[in-house]
Design an enzyme around this catalytic site. Structure first.
Site, PDB file in Angstrom:
ATOM      1  N   GLY A  60       0.784  -1.221   0.000  1.00 48.54           N
ATOM      2  CA  GLY A  60       0.000   0.000   0.000  1.00 48.54           C
ATOM      3  C   GLY A  60       0.817   1.273   0.000  1.00 48.54           C
ATOM      4  N   SER A  61       0.146   2.335   0.347  1.00 48.59           N
ATOM      5  CA  SER A  61       0.695   3.689   0.292  1.00 48.59           C
ATOM      6  C   SER A  61       1.726   3.947   1.380  1.00 48.59           C
ATOM      7  CB  SER A  61      -0.450   4.694   0.443  1.00 48.59           C
ATOM      8  OG  SER A  61       0.044   5.988   0.661  1.00 48.59           O
ATOM      9  N   THR A  62       2.651   4.835   1.064  1.00 48.46           N
ATOM     10  CA  THR A  62       3.658   5.239   2.056  1.00 48.46           C
ATOM     11  C   THR A  62       3.026   5.932   3.256  1.00 48.46           C
ATOM     12  OG1 THR A  62       4.035   7.291   0.843  1.00 48.46           O
ATOM     13  CG2 THR A  62       5.529   5.450   0.382  1.00 48.46           C
ATOM     14  N   VAL A  63       1.807   6.404   3.116  1.00 41.43           N
ATOM     15  CA  VAL A  63       1.109   7.016   4.249  1.00 41.43           C
ATOM     16  C   VAL A  63       0.856   5.976   5.340  1.00 41.43           C
ATOM     17  CG1 VAL A  63      -0.982   8.282   4.949  1.00 41.43           C
ATOM     18  CG2 VAL A  63       0.101   8.775   2.754  1.00 41.43           C
ATOM     19  N   GLY A  64       0.921   4.699   4.984  1.00 39.89           N
ATOM     20  CA  GLY A  64       0.764   3.626   5.970  1.00 39.89           C
ATOM     21  C   GLY A  64       1.743   3.744   7.122  1.00 39.89           C
TER      22      GLY A  64
END
Length: 131
Positions: A60-64
């Protein structure tokens, strides 16, 4: 004892929750409750807070990474993370949140460990001990 590689320093002991599905913290986990909210995930509806999370890898996204950090602030984060192969998103989140994390175990942990088993993760020494 199972040897592994240190990703994020620390030591934790507790009950494991195991999945053979990769996990995305952004959109896959509610940071307020620590519950898996991805309806397609094997652990859907289960709480990972206060557990030793055993996963093949993240996705998933680096915001994870920031979701993991927020979970630590909310006290809804896993106690430790064991991954077959650490990837940058979860590794960064674990380091920022000061959650012990290891990867590359020298045993097939996804088939050895079962939900509810008690393990000790010593990331500093690179050891997983099944109690």
């Amino acid at each position: 004892m199972i040897n592994c590689r240190k990703i994020s320093k620390g030591h934790a002991q507790g009950e494991v929750i195991v999945t053979k599905d990769s996990i995305s913290f952004l959109g896959g986990v509610d940071p307020k409750t620590g519950v898996i909210i991805d309806s397609q995930h094997e652990l859907y509806g289960k709480k990972i807070s206060g557990k030793i999370l055993v996963i093949p890898s993240g996705k998933g996204s680096t915001v994870g990474s920031y979701v993991i950090f927020q979970m630590a602030k909310n006290k809804t984060a896993p106690t430790a993370i064991i991954s077959l192969k650490a990837e940058p998103i979860i590794a960064t989140g674990a380091i920022m949140a000061e959650i012990p994390m290891v990867d590359q175990p020298d045993a097939d942990i996804l088939n050895i460990l079962k939900e509810g088993d008690i393990v000790e993760v010593n990331a500093d020494s690179g050891i997983i001990k099944i109690n």
